[in-house]
Design an enzyme around this catalytic site. Structure first.
Site, PDB file in Angstrom:
ATOM      1  N   CYS A  94      70.232  -0.131 -11.708  1.00  0.00           N
ATOM      2  CA  CYS A  94      70.175  -0.585 -13.157  1.00  0.00           C
ATOM      3  C   CYS A  94      71.519  -0.139 -13.563  1.00  0.00           C
ATOM      4  O   CYS A  94      72.351   0.274 -12.529  1.00  0.00           O
ATOM      5  CB  CYS A  94      68.904   0.279 -13.910  1.00  0.00           C
ATOM      6  N   GLY A 143      71.409   4.003 -13.034  1.00  0.00           N
ATOM      7  CA  GLY A 143      70.813   4.267 -11.545  1.00  0.00           C
ATOM      8  C   GLY A 143      69.529   5.530 -11.678  1.00  0.00           C
ATOM      9  O   GLY A 143      69.097   5.623 -10.548  1.00  0.00           O
ATOM     10  N   TRP A 144      69.268   5.999 -12.773  1.00  0.00           N
ATOM     11  CA  TRP A 144      68.512   7.236 -12.662  1.00  0.00           C
ATOM     12  C   TRP A 144      67.253   6.960 -13.444  1.00  0.00           C
ATOM     13  O   TRP A 144      66.416   7.996 -13.866  1.00  0.00           O
ATOM     14  CB  TRP A 144      69.062   8.384 -13.264  1.00  0.00           C
TER      15      TRP A 144
END
Length: 329
Positions: A101, A104-105
Site C-alpha cells: 500500500c 506499507g504498515w
C-alpha cells in the site's frame, strides 16, 4: 493494492450532547462536552435514552448512531476479499504476489497476515499466530503508538485508526466460518485486543523496533505471549482439527459477517451474556475425564512393572508365569 490514508479508517460510534447526570449524592452535573464526529462518519439516526448506572443513577441524553459498524464492516469485506485473492494466486502455484500500500504498515500487514492464515495451517495454531503477529505487525513496523494513541489525549488525531482491531475481527470472522480450523478460541483474540489498549505488556508499545530498542522494552517490560503461553489450555479450541494442506477461503460477503457481541458490547448491561456452548462444555469435561483415565492407567502400568521386576520370593505361581500385557488407551 490499497491506500493507507488514515482519514478513511477513522470512525466513532457515539456522540453525546448536554447529558445531565444525577449522582448518588443528589448533585446535578451537566456534561456538555460533545464528542466530535470523526472523518468518514455520517449520521444514521439519533434518539433519547436513559441508562441506569448502578453508581451514578440515571443518565439521560441523546445517542447519535453513526455508520461506525457499517463502515468497519465494509472495510472488513474489502480486506477479506483482497486476502482471498492473494491466497488464491499463491495456492495455484502459477504466480507470485506483491502486496504494497502507500506506506506499507497498514493494509499490507492486514492482507499478508490474513493470506498466510488462509494458506498455512501453522499460523492457525497458538504458537503460529503469535509468530505471525510478531513478524507481520510488530517487527514489520505497524505504528501501534500512532494508530492506538497510547498516552495521547488527542482523540481526534488523524493518525488514530483501528487497523489491528480490524485484522483481529477478520480472524474472528474466519474462526466462525471454520470452527475446527483454529487451535485458539475467542478468548485468545479478546485478550490480545484487551492488552493492545492496556499497555500492561510491552508487546504493542511504540511504532517500530528501533524505538523499542531505544526504550529497552524487552528488558523493562514483559511480553503478552508469556502470559498466554503460561496457560495455553485456557485459550485452546476443543474442536480444533489439525489439517496440514488445507487452504481456507472464507465468504467475504456482508451478509455472512457477524457482529462480535462478546467483544464490542460485552459490557452493556442490557445485553444478555452468552452462555457457554453446552457441546463445547461437555467436550471439555470429556477431555478432562480422558486425561484422568490416562493418568490412572499409567500409574497402574508403573505399579505392575515394579512388581514384575522384583525377584520372586517363592516358587512361581501360574499368575506370575503370565506375560505382561500393555493396554493402550
Amino acid at each position: 493494492m490499497a491506500s493507507a490514508s488514515t482519514s478513511k479508517y477513522n470512525s466513532h460510534s457515539l456522540e453525546n450532547e448536554s447529558i445531565k447526570r444525577t449522582s448518588r449524592d443528589g448533585v446535578n452535573r451537566d456534561l456538555t462536552e460533545a464528542v466530535p464526529r470523526l472523518p468518514g462518519e455520517t449520521l444514521i439516526t439519533d434518539k433519547e435514552v436513559i441508562y441506569i448506572c448502578p453508581f451514578n443513577g440515571p443518565i439521560k441524553g441523546r445517542v447519535y448512531i453513526t455508520n461506525y459498524r457499517l463502515y468497519l464492516r465494509s472495510l472488513e469485506t474489502l480486506v477479506l476479499t483482497g486476502a482471498i485473492q492473494v491466497a488464491d494466486k499463491v495456492s495455484s502455484g502459477k504466480s507470485s504476489v506483491l502486496v504494497h500500500c502507500s506506506d506499507g504498515w497498514d493494509r499490507t500487514a492486514q492482507l499478508t497476515s490474513l493470506a498466510m492464515l488462509m494458506l498455512d495451517s501453522f499460523y492457525r495454531s497458538i504458537e503460529g499466530f503469535e509468530i505471525l503477529v510478531q513478524k507481520e505487525w510488530i517487527s514489520f513496523g505497524h505504528k501501534f503508538a500512532s494508530r492506538i494513541g497510547h498516552g495521547d489525549k488527542n482523540h481526534t488525531d488523524a493518525d488514530r485508526s483501528p487497523i489491528f482491531l480490524q485484522f483481529i475481527d477478520c480472524v474472528w470472522q474466519m474462526s466462525k466460518q471454520f470452527p475446527t480450523a483454529f487451535e485458539f478460541n475467542e478468548q485468545f483474540l479478546i485478550i490480545i485486543l484487551d492488552h493492545l489498549y492496556s499497555c500492561r505488556f510491552g508487546t504493542f508499545l511504540f511504532n517500530c523496533e528501533s524505538a523499542r530498542e531505544r526504550q529497552k522494552v524487552t528488558e523493562r517490560t514483559v511480553s503478552l505471549w508469556s502470559l498466554i503461553n503460561s496457560n495455553k489450555e485456557k485459550f485452546k479450541n476443543p474442536f480444533y482439527t489439525k489439517e496440514i494442506n488445507r487452504v481456507l477461503y472464507p465468504v467475504a460477503s456482508m451478509r455472512h459477517l457477524e457482529l462480535w457481541v462478546n467483544y464490542y458490547i460485552r459490557w452493556n448491561p442490557r445485553i444478555k451474556q452468552q452462555q457457554p456452548n453446552p457441546v463445547e462444555q461437555r467436550y471439555m469435561e470429556l477431555l478432562a475425564l480422558r486425561d484422568e483415565y490416562i493418568k490412572r492407567l499409567e500409574e497402574l502400568q508403573l505399579a505392575n512393572s515394579a512388581k514384575l521386576s522384583d525377584p520372586p520370593t517363592s516358587p512361581s505361581s501360574p499368575s506370575q508365569m503370565m506375560p505382561h500385557v500393555q493396554t493402550h488407551f
